[in-house]
Design a protein around this motif. Structure first.
Motif, PDB file in Angstrom:
ATOM      1  N   ASN A  79       0.825  -1.196   0.000  1.00 45.83           N
ATOM      2  CA  ASN A  79       0.000   0.000   0.000  1.00 45.83           C
ATOM      3  C   ASN A  79       0.866   1.255   0.000  1.00 45.83           C
ATOM      4  O   ASN A  79       0.529   2.252  -0.655  1.00 45.83           O
ATOM      5  N   VAL A  80       1.999   1.225   0.720  1.00 46.56           N
ATOM      6  CA  VAL A  80       2.906   2.376   0.731  1.00 46.56           C
ATOM      7  C   VAL A  80       3.520   2.584  -0.655  1.00 46.56           C
ATOM      8  O   VAL A  80       3.601   3.715  -1.147  1.00 46.56           O
ATOM      9  N   LEU A  81       3.956   1.499  -1.310  1.00 44.70           N
ATOM     10  CA  LEU A  81       4.511   1.616  -2.657  1.00 44.70           C
ATOM     11  C   LEU A  81       3.480   2.167  -3.633  1.00 44.70           C
ATOM     12  O   LEU A  81       3.791   3.029  -4.466  1.00 44.70           O
ATOM     13  N   ARG A  82       2.258   1.674  -3.547  1.00 48.43           N
ATOM     14  CA  ARG A  82       1.205   2.161  -4.433  1.00 48.43           C
ATOM     15  C   ARG A  82       0.933   3.644  -4.180  1.00 48.43           C
ATOM     16  O   ARG A  82       0.793   4.433  -5.121  1.00 48.43           O
ATOM     17  N   ARG A  83       0.844   4.020  -2.911  1.00 46.89           N
ATOM     18  CA  ARG A  83       0.606   5.423  -2.592  1.00 46.89           C
ATOM     19  C   ARG A  83       1.758   6.311  -3.075  1.00 46.89           C
ATOM     20  O   ARG A  83       1.538   7.437  -3.533  1.00 46.89           O
ATOM     21  N   ALA A  84       2.982   5.809  -2.956  1.00 48.51           N
ATOM     22  CA  ALA A  84       4.126   6.591  -3.437  1.00 48.51           C
ATOM     23  C   ALA A  84       4.015   6.835  -4.935  1.00 48.51           C
ATOM     24  O   ALA A  84       4.317   7.938  -5.422  1.00 48.51           O
ATOM     25  N   ALA A  85       3.600   5.832  -5.700  1.00 44.31           N
ATOM     26  CA  ALA A  85       3.440   5.994  -7.143  1.00 44.31           C
ATOM     27  C   ALA A  85       2.263   6.889  -7.484  1.00 44.31           C
ATOM     28  O   ALA A  85       2.298   7.640  -8.465  1.00 44.31           O
ATOM     29  N   GLN A  86       1.206   6.838  -6.677  1.00 40.77           N
ATOM     30  CA  GLN A  86       0.024   7.659  -6.927  1.00 40.77           C
ATOM     31  C   GLN A  86       0.191   9.091  -6.455  1.00 40.77           C
ATOM     32  O   GLN A  86      -0.594   9.957  -6.834  1.00 40.77           O
ATOM     33  N   ARG A 107       0.098   9.855  -3.082  1.00 40.65           N
ATOM     34  CA  ARG A 107      -0.911   9.920  -2.023  1.00 40.65           C
ATOM     35  C   ARG A 107      -0.349   9.487  -0.667  1.00 40.65           C
ATOM     36  O   ARG A 107      -1.085   9.067   0.210  1.00 40.65           O
ATOM     37  N   LEU A 108       0.959   9.631  -0.483  1.00 41.14           N
ATOM     38  CA  LEU A 108       1.550   9.275   0.799  1.00 41.14           C
ATOM     39  C   LEU A 108       1.167  10.249   1.906  1.00 41.14           C
ATOM     40  O   LEU A 108       1.031   9.869   3.072  1.00 41.14           O
ATOM     41  N   ALA A 109       0.990  11.524   1.566  1.00 39.86           N
ATOM     42  CA  ALA A 109       0.679  12.528   2.588  1.00 39.86           C
ATOM     43  C   ALA A 109      -0.652  12.250   3.269  1.00 39.86           C
ATOM     44  O   ALA A 109      -0.884  12.740   4.379  1.00 39.86           O
ATOM     45  N   GLU A 110      -1.503  11.467   2.639  1.00 44.24           N
ATOM     46  CA  GLU A 110      -2.781  11.129   3.269  1.00 44.24           C
ATOM     47  C   GLU A 110      -2.594  10.312   4.531  1.00 44.24           C
ATOM     48  O   GLU A 110      -3.457  10.303   5.410  1.00 44.24           O
ATOM     49  N   ILE A 111      -1.476   9.613   4.636  1.00 41.71           N
ATOM     50  CA  ILE A 111      -1.219   8.830   5.850  1.00 41.71           C
ATOM     51  C   ILE A 111       0.051   9.284   6.572  1.00 41.71           C
ATOM     52  O   ILE A 111       0.174   9.092   7.776  1.00 41.71           O
ATOM     53  N   GLN A 112       0.993   9.887   5.839  1.00 39.34           N
ATOM     54  CA  GLN A 112       2.271  10.262   6.448  1.00 39.34           C
ATOM     55  C   GLN A 112       2.319  11.727   6.865  1.00 39.34           C
ATOM     56  O   GLN A 112       3.252  12.130   7.580  1.00 39.34           O
ATOM     57  N   GLY A 113       1.374  12.538   6.407  1.00 38.68           N
ATOM     58  CA  GLY A 113       1.371  13.931   6.793  1.00 38.68           C
ATOM     59  C   GLY A 113       2.252  14.805   5.918  1.00 38.68           C
ATOM     60  O   GLY A 113       2.716  14.400   4.846  1.00 38.68           O
ATOM     61  N   PRO A 114       2.524  16.037   6.367  1.00 39.56           N
ATOM     62  CA  PRO A 114       3.207  17.036   5.528  1.00 39.56           C
ATOM     63  C   PRO A 114       4.583  16.621   5.040  1.00 39.56           C
ATOM     64  O   PRO A 114       5.022  17.070   3.986  1.00 39.56           O
ATOM     65  N   ARG A 115       5.298  15.772   5.783  1.00 36.89           N
ATOM     66  CA  ARG A 115       6.662  15.437   5.347  1.00 36.89           C
ATOM     67  C   ARG A 115       6.676  14.650   4.042  1.00 36.89           C
ATOM     68  O   ARG A 115       7.710  14.577   3.373  1.00 36.89           O
TER      69      ARG A 115
END
Length: 805
Positions: free
Chosen positions: A87-94, A96-104
């Motif tokens: 899910n993290v890899l998919r979000r990184a490609a999309q 959409r990581l900030a939706e779970i990881q925040g501003p960083r």
């Protein structure tokens, strides 16, 4: 008073009970997410029963009656063990990581959106051949069936991390696998980042700055970067690089930190057996779990086993009965930074080749956990997408009133790389693999192959053809409105398999390197006439630094055994002790020795002392040792010894003086950390492999539980690579290395071995979370067999999948 005491006691007991209850509930729900490997499931998406046999190391051996059913089961197995990582890899490609990881995670999301990785992956789905589309669909069905089983069985959301993140787990789509491949391709190339750094060096030191990044194959006389934009104004240079960002576990989209590696093979006449040998190690940023996952697939074309990446139905390095293979990146210049002029007074238009042209624009919203949502405007020109966040130093080289676009082969919307790699994986011969690899677009790869009777290498990918009058020679950002900046074509790398006359094939290509590792590996393999599995393992684990062997005789030439003996406890005595140790050292970067630590600290201090007065704050961004530059300086090649003179001082310093001062600086720093006794220092005390969890690794308490830290041997240029970071409070930490190692012996296939850097499971409560990490650190391996009876005899569980009524 007594009443108050009783109430305080009751409150304390109550709080303790609540903490215990919370701990028990947390443990219960975390345990619920552990998959049960001995189970029977009725699933939709398969046509016949499928068996997943888990070996002792938790390697799934998958047996089905069709390829689609096998890929379905691989998707299910990946999701069982690595759902959060997927899910993290998919979000990184999309993006959409900030939706779970925040501003960083915003910078990585912004770049992924501007590159359009996911949109281009969706468009490329139709470019895949029919077997690949069927495999991607079956794989996605397998992932989704596990998500369904988790939801229906209340299995703790599939991974404990999902309890800590406000994350909805969407069903897997075939395009998700293509997007992850594009993400890895974007992270593998260093071409654009090198162009930007060269331009910054040219601006900081116009006469000789680009000497620092001199590489074979670059134009001999690069123009001054400022001359490419006559009359344009550049902003004030700043220090842009955040030292912590490069090791941030959310930073999957960082150039040069994805796939790398070595592969080498020996023909039968160079082996002790009656067939071929192949060794492979795939380099990657160290995370926990590892990017790689071991699996065996029983396909219609035969059984294959090796390294996969969760999220994709591919074996990148492995073997079948008659063929072994490994991918390494082909170090080509596959990208250009193009500077576009924005029309004064109208930011919606740019200067095209036929006049002012409107940007192709669209808006997207990046949702940010714990922060404000960000609306970004995506702009694209005929040269490619506008990418202001491509590199921390890009603003330094972008003239005022201009923007930067990226031209990269991986931006194709008709990218058939997945089909090509799947065709290669299914190939039974080098000739069939060569035909399949003709479809590779990005990343460009070198595939080392071992058949029963011969070894060979094949390259795949597209190489840009540039105009002979390209203003930057393809090595510097160039004006986008000039016809000469455009690519004149794309040339496929693929051709016939290259069979080495020596019987030894070597591939060790990594962007931004000086070829030292390749030279060391070639020499090591050439020293023996006949090789065995054990000699290949020894070569794979070699920790001798060719950079140290090349640089120390030059740098220390006038320092060895000079001067009168100094009194114990003085700085002069420390320098003499350090030089005495280095003079007898063979260059082995062993974690148990002091010499590697002295060498690494000395070279870091020396390079910084050579370049800082010319480059100023930009020197902080040169985080890698540049052996080619150091060699040129100390040999005074082309007058490069000029770098030894400190511009700000009245005296004229020579290289011997600078080398001695740098050594003293290094010893002073090391003494502050490890004490004054030079002989007591150990490389392993400073050089530790840090496997960081991409979700929880930075949290103070959970990071201590989730991360894996190990002292290791090796360094940046050793065959057993453990790359250095170069800055911060842990300048010698190993941030990347061999996430996978394998040695395949086709004379005795079941004696083949492999290992990954952590464990098969991504679940921190699983015994397979880190059970392979100790073997990896010690240079040990697990046995690789395609024998189904051996897998069943040593299984830790068997999962039976049957078609739902």
């Amino acid at each position: 008073m007594l009443t108050m005491f009783r109430w305080l006691l009751r409150l304390t007991v109550g709080l303790l009970l609540l903490l215990v209850l919370a701990g028990v509930l947390t443990w219960y729900f975390a345990i619920r997410s552990l998959p049960t490997y001995s189970a029977n499931y009725e699933v939709t998406g398969i046509t016949a029963p499928v068996e997943i046999v888990r070996s002792t190391e938790n390697v799934p051996h998958i047996f089905g009656q069709s390829d689609e059913d096998v890929f379905f089961a691989l998707g299910l197995a990946h999701a069982q063990d690595r759902l959060f990582q997927m899910n993290v890899l998919r979000r990184a490609a999309q993006g959409r990581l900030a939706e779970i990881q925040g501003p960083r995670a915003l910078p990585a999301d912004d770049l992924a959106r501007r590159l359009g990785l996911y949109r281009r992956a969706q468009a490329s789905l139709e470019a895949q051949d029919a077997p690949t589309r069927a495999a991607l669909a079956a794989y996605a069905d397998g992932v989704n069936q596990w998500i369904r089983l988790v939801n229906e069985g209340a299995r703790g959301r599939g991974a404990p991390e999902f309890f800590l993140f406000p994350d909805v787990i969407p069903y897997w789509q075939p395009a998700d696998s293509l997007a992850i491949l594009k993400l890895l391709a974007a992270s593998t190339t260093n071409a654009a980042a090198d162009e930007i750094l060269r331009a910054r060096l040219s601006l900081a030191f116009p006469q000789h700055g680009t000497e620092l990044l001199a590489r074979p194959g670059l134009p001999a006389n690069l123009p001054r970067y400022a001359d490419l934009f006559t009359g344009a104004r550049l902003g004030t240079p700043e220090r842009r690089l955040d030292p912590a960002a490069r090791h941030d576990p959310v930073g999957y989209l960082r150039p040069g930190l994805a796939l790398g590696g070595n592969a080498f093979a020996a023909a039968p006449r160079r082996t002790t057996g009656d067939s071929t040998l192949l060794a492979a190690d795939l380099h990657v940023k160290l995370t926990v779990p590892s990017l790689y996952y071991l699996a065996r697939l029983e396909l219609h074309s035969g059984g294959i086993i090796g390294a996969t990446i969760p999220g994709m139905p591919l074996i990148l390095a492995g073997r079948g009965h008659d063929l072994a293979w490994s991918l390494t990146p082909a170090a080509i210049d596959d990208a250009d930074v193009v500077i576009e002029e924005v029309q004064p007074g109208n930011s919606d238009r740019y200067r095209g080749r036929d006049g002012w042209t409107a940007f192709d624009t669209r808006q997207e919203v990046i949702r940010v956990e714990g922060g404000s949502d960000q609306t970004i405007t995506l702009r694209e020109t005929a040269n490619g997408p506008i990418v202001p966040g491509l590199d921390p130093g890009l603003r330094d080289v972008t003239p005022i009133g201009h923007v930067a676009a990226l031209r990269w082969t991986g931006l194709s919307r008709e990218d058939g790389t997945m089909s090509a790699l799947m065709g290669m994986m299914r190939a039974g011969s080098a000739a069939a693999a060569a035909r399949a690899l003709q479809g590779v677009v990005a990343p460009a790869v070198t595939v080392t192959l071992a058949e029963q009777r011969q070894v060979s290498t094949i390259r795949g990918g597209l190489v840009p053809e540039r105009h002979p009058e390209h203003p930057g020679g393809g090595a510097l950002p160039a004006p986008g409105w000039l016809d000469e900046t455009d690519w004149t074509g794309l040339v496929p790398l693929a051709g016939a398999p290259a069979i080495p006359d020596s019987g030894i094939a070597v591939a060790s290509e990594e962007p931004g390197r000086d070829g030292l590792r390749h030279a060391r590996l070639s020499r090591l393999l050439g020293e023996r006439e006949v090789h065995s599995r054990d000699s290949f393992i020894a070569a794979q684990l070699d920790v001798v630094s060719p950079a140290a062997r090349a640089l120390l005789p030059l740098v220390g030439a006038d320092l060895w055994f000079t001067g009168d003996p100094a009194a114990p406890g003085t700085s002069d005595r420390q320098r003499q002790d350090a030089l005495a140790l280095l003079a007898e050292w063979d260059g082995a970067m062993s974690e148990h020795l002091p010499e590697p630590l002295i060498y690494a600290a000395w070279m870091a201090a020396l390079q910084d002392r050579l370049i800082r007065d010319e480059l100023g704050p930009l020197a902080d961004d040169i985080t890698d040792l540049q052996p080619g530059f150091m060699d040129a300086v100390f040999r005074n090649r082309g007058g490069a010894a000029r770098w030894c003179d400190i511009i700000q001082s009245a005296a004229v310093e020579d290289c011997t003086t600078i080398a001695r001062q740098a050594l003293d600086r290094a010893i002073l720093d090391l003494s502050a950390r490890f004490g004054p006794d030079v002989a007591s220092w150990r490389w392993g005390d400073a050089h530790q492999a840090r496997h960081i969890h991409p979700g929880l690794g930075r949290l103070p308490a959970l990071g201590w539980i989730m991360n894996i830290t190990q002292s290791v041997s090796g360094g940046d240029f050793t065959i057993a690579r453990s790359g250095l970071f170069g800055q911060g409070d842990q300048p010698f930490a190993a941030v990347n290395g061999a996430g996978f190692r394998g040695v395949f012996d086709l004379a005795d296939p079941d004696s083949s071995v492999f290992i990954i850097s952590t464990g098969q499971s991504g679940h921190p409560l699983s015994r397979h979370y880190d059970d392979l990490a100790g073997l990896w650190r010690r240079g040990e391996y697990a046995r690789m067999s395609l024998d189904p009876e051996l897998a069943r005899a040593a299984s830790v569980g068997t999962t039976h999948l049957s078609p739902a009524p």
